[in-house]
Design an enzyme around this catalytic site. Structure first.
Site, PDB file in Angstrom:
ATOM      1  N   HIS A 426       0.814  -1.219   0.000  1.00 14.59           N
ATOM      2  CA  HIS A 426       0.000   0.000   0.000  1.00 14.59           C
ATOM      3  C   HIS A 426       0.846   1.268   0.000  1.00 14.59           C
ATOM      4  CE1 HIS A 426       0.596   0.984   4.335  1.00 14.59           C
ATOM      5  NE2 HIS A 426       0.591  -0.323   4.521  1.00 14.59           N
ATOM      6  N   CYS A 445       2.695  -4.904   6.924  1.00 10.34           N
ATOM      7  CA  CYS A 445       2.421  -4.716   5.502  1.00 10.34           C
ATOM      8  C   CYS A 445       3.593  -4.039   4.810  1.00 10.34           C
ATOM      9  CB  CYS A 445       1.147  -3.914   5.313  1.00 10.34           C
ATOM     10  SG  CYS A 445      -0.352  -4.847   5.682  1.00 10.34           S
TER      11      CYS A 445
END
Length: 534
Positions: A426, A445
């Site tokens: 992301h 992440c």
């Protein structure tokens, strides 16, 4: 040792003839002495036993045909050379197997030899094709599922491919594996010769400096292959370029200053680098054989994310990975990217809610005001009407969500390959982190420095003008899921030694200490570095 196989004794050849003359009974139960011996010595309930049952208890290795002779020779040759791949010798001594063959005096003995050769073959084939170690046994971040063929598949393979060529197909056929093998051989020779010579005292050296430490740095870089030999005591233009080249090959800021971080890497021993290559070979064996004509490769140790098309890197960006603490380190696994979400909401993971946000809410109900608190129906909760002190991490009943915005924790786009670890790629509003040399800051992440460009590259396969399409959706401000017409395999790896695009070897620091654990496990399994010459 190989000549022993080629010049088999008459006793062994006679026994081989007896084995080849054995005929299975119609119902595939053992009928001859050889078949009964194979059934006796095959591990009960194993894939090996299953193979021999379905194969009529026929010999794979000890028959008297040329094909059997080739298989035997190829097996002994392969086992004798297993160390060339950085593999442990395993539970089977080559000399013991050869002795057992030569000492076979009965058909029953031959049945025992057949099974011992098969057991050695299956272990070797699995180790070379899929790795000698099981990742999950080493570190809880190694959640990769390794494809391990059943024993019967390897055995069917070796009898169906002529001239022993099945052995040639076991090792990964990737460019990385073959190049790492060459680097392994070069480093082993270097280690045996004593390495790269004297180390450099850990101090700061930069352009314009002179003195004995500069000479030591120069000599070290000459040994490492970054400079031509010279006796100059000055930190001149040539030394500056060499330092920068070294820094680039080791994931360091290429500022040309030989500070503590750079000198620490300069001083790494050849043995340390060889260990990293051994580990890299094992890691390469863990990866899927089919990576995907187009795939995404995230090397956590390199803090990078790449799109690879037909073996060539077509896009690359810097990445931030999970912070180096137990519950935040990014895991390693492979999956398939299915879609991207433009203008995403951030649905706060339960672990962050209970460990980070709940204590703040208990002190101040208006804390983390940029995050919405919602009930099980998705309705926003009035903070003032809730006594947060009555809840614990176990019974906290609410969810938390940050709506789409430029300040959203996920930035303006996220890339999804749904998995039980809740890991994805992301954007992020924290752009300054990408300037850091070591970029381990996230909750697990992978954050991308150039997420928009990453999106354009993915969409180029399905949109005539991917940039215009992306920004049209982005400008709407609405949370929008964009499916990828073709799913893209994603491989989250961790490689401290790998071969760069120009064939140069690159090394990275073991930020999660995973490679050290893998090396320790390889040593326990029987892998050893070459002896250093005295």
């Amino acid at each position: 040792m190989l000549s022993v196989i080629r010049t088999r004794t008459s006793t062994f050849l006679t026994a081989c003839f007896l084995a080849s003359a054995a005929v299975a009974s119609p119902d595939s139960r053992p009928a001859t002495a050889f078949q009964m011996a194979v059934a006796e010595f095959a591990p009960s309930g194993s894939g090996i036993a299953e193979f021999y049952r379905t194969n009529g208890f026929s010999p794979v290795w000890v028959g008297d045909t040329p094909e059997h002779a080739v298989r035997r020779a190829r097996l002994i040759k392969a086992l004798s050379a297993s160390h060339l791949h950085g593999l442990p010798e395993g539970a089977f001594s080559v000399q013991t197997l050869v002795d057992q063959m030569e000492n076979a005096r009965s058909t029953r003995d031959l049945g025992a030899v057949e099974i011992e050769l098969t057991r050695a073959f299956v272990e070797y084939a699995r180790n070379l094709q899929s790795g000698a170690l099981r990742p999950r046994d080493i570190d809880d971040g190694l959640v990769r599922k390794v494809e391990r063929k059943p024993a019967k598949d390897h055995l069917h393979g070796v009898i169906s491919v002529e001239n022993g060529q099945y052995f040639d197909e076991l090792a990964p056929q990737t460019y990385q594996y073959k190049a790492l093998m060459k680097q392994k051989i070069a480093l082993e020779h270097l280690v045996q010769q004593g390495g790269w010579g004297a180390t450099v005292p850990v101090a700061k050296l930069e352009y314009g400096d002179t003195g004995p430490n500069v000479i030591k740095l120069r000599n070290r870089l000459v040994s490492l292959g970054y400079l031509r030999p010279t006796a100059s005591p000055e930190f001149d233009d040539a030394l500056l370029a060499a330092v920068q080249a070294f820094q680039g090959d080791h994931g360091l800021a290429a500022d040309g200053v030989a500070g503590q971080g750079t000198l620490s890497e300069v001083n790494r021993s050849a043995s340390d680098r060889l260990k990293a290559v051994y580990v890299a070979l094992e890691r390469e064996r863990w990866l899927p054989r089919e990576r995907g004509e187009r795939h995404i490769l995230v090397n956590q140790a390199d803090f990078s994310a790449k799109i690879v098309d037909d073996g060539l890197v077509t896009f690359e960006t810097r990445a931030v990975i999970g912070k180096n603490i137990h519950d935040r380190r990014s895991p390693e696994f492979s999956d398939e990217m299915e879609h991207m979400v433009i203008n995403p909401s951030w649905y706060v993971p339960r672990s962050i809610i209970t460990k980070e946000y709940l204590p703040k809410l208990q002190s101040n109900p208006n804390a983390v005001g940029h995050i919405q608190i919602t009930d099980r129906s998705g309705r926003q909760v009035n903070r003032g009407a809730v006594d947060f002190t009555q809840f614990t991490a176990r019974n906290f009943p609410f969810a938390m969500r940050q709506p789409p915005s430029k300040s959203n924790a996920l930035g303006l786009v996220k890339f999804m390959f749904p998995n039980k670890y809740n890991i994805y790629l992301h954007d992020t509003p924290q752009k300054s982190l990408f300037a850091r040399e070591v970029r381990a800051f996230s909750h697990g992440c992978i954050r991308l420095a150039q997420p928009f460009e990453f999106a354009y590259a993915l969409l180029a396969k399905q949109e005539e003008d991917p940039k215009a399409f992306f920004h049209r959706v982005l400008a709407s401000g609405r949370e929008t899921t964009v499916q990828l017409d073709q799913h893209v395999p994603v491989h989250l790896i961790y490689r401290t030694a790998y071969i760069g695009p120009k064939g140069e070897v690159q090394y990275r620091r073991d930020v999660y200490d995973r490679d050290r654990k893998i090396w320790d496990a390889l040593q326990k399994a029987g892998v050893a570095l070459p002896d250093v010459q005295g």
